[in-house]
Design an enzyme around this catalytic site. Sequence first.
Site, mmCIF file in Angstrom:
data_model
loop_
_atom_site.group_PDB
_atom_site.id
_atom_site.type_symbol
_atom_site.label_atom_id
_atom_site.label_comp_id
_atom_site.label_asym_id
_atom_site.label_seq_id
_atom_site.Cartn_x
_atom_site.Cartn_y
_atom_site.Cartn_z
ATOM 1 N N CYS A 1 0.964 -1.291 -0.052
ATOM 2 C CA CYS A 1 0.027 -0.008 -0.017
ATOM 3 C C CYS A 1 0.838 1.342 -0.155
ATOM 4 C CB CYS A 1 -1.041 -0.183 1.188
ATOM 5 S SG CYS A 1 -2.349 1.020 1.126
ATOM 6 N N HIS B 1 -3.315 -5.476 1.299
ATOM 7 C CA HIS B 1 -2.443 -5.766 2.497
ATOM 8 C C HIS B 1 -2.481 -7.411 2.914
ATOM 9 C CE1 HIS B 1 -2.175 -1.606 3.840
ATOM 10 N NE2 HIS B 1 -3.213 -1.418 3.366
ATOM 11 N N GLU C 1 -0.599 -8.656 5.055
ATOM 12 C CA GLU C 1 -0.295 -8.812 6.527
ATOM 13 C C GLU C 1 -1.640 -8.726 7.422
ATOM 14 O OE1 GLU C 1 -0.392 -5.954 5.052
ATOM 15 O OE2 GLU C 1 -0.459 -4.282 6.310
#
Lengths: 232, 90
Positions: free
Chosen positions: A85, A194, A196
């Site tokens: 991002c 994302h 994560e």
Amino acid sequence: MRIGVITFPGSLDDRDAMRAIRLAGAEPVALWHGTHDLQGVDAIVLPGGFSYGDYLRCGAIAARSPIMAEVIDAANGGMPVLGICNGFQILVETHLLPGGLIRNDHGDFIRRDQRLRVESTDSAWTSGFFVGQEITIPLKNGEGGYIADESTLDRLEGEGLVAFRYLDVNPNGSLRDIAGLRNERGNVVGLMPHPEHAVEPGFGPDTRDAMRSGVDGLTFFTSVLTATLASA
Amino acid sequence: MPTIVVEVMPKAELLDPAGKAVAGALHRLGHDRIGDVRIGKRFELHVDGEVDAELLAAVEKVAGEMLANTVIEDVVTVEVQGASVPGETH
């Protein structure tokens, strides 16, 4: 294996990235933008967020912060670098990846669990996927529209440097549905969604099996373990 | 105190969603003679002392390297204001 996560002023997802690294079985190392010290890490994550409040352009000021000189050198030397991002925006601002990211074409910030198709597994961060694999990881951005000129887009396609493409909907007007890129060498990967945020059952996107059970993002971080072990 | 003005615009061929939103609002307010709107940036760099060719060259360089991302934007103006020297360039 030690993976550094750089915190810039305005980074948001640095701790999530460190958690993902820990869950993948590596040791996260907190790095600070204002130093020139990579602390001997084996790989680097540029996390999501709003570094410098997105002033000037998203990622533009962070890309010129002290530690980025070392990151650019390390990336050019083959060290795995993942930009997520805002981290992807920083990578295009450093020109480690081509093109640019502009405001979403519909003008709104978007947050959704986004399906993606894996287009390239020839990278340190995607080697654990298979080509054509469909994954779901969260997307959240206001300025995620990927743009580049036609000749750059054709080169990216021709050389297989598109790493991920949006499936079902194009959430931000990205040209050719591009969600993420890799560099020629395969050590540098950047994407808007994302990974994560999809690494632990109970905290990820919904799947057919159970709510919040999606862990497709974990493969990014386990891939780099294999990549660096193989090159060691 | 002389000021170097740098103006940056999104590339003409690229979508400018912010400009499009402003155009939509103008049209809703009845300004139907206004067509497209594009939004750029204006930087005013205040200079201590005189602006010379060396400084102007340095600003032109950094305008293309940092103030604008030339992948998505163009530097349209680099000019000196309020100076005793005429030094205006493009």
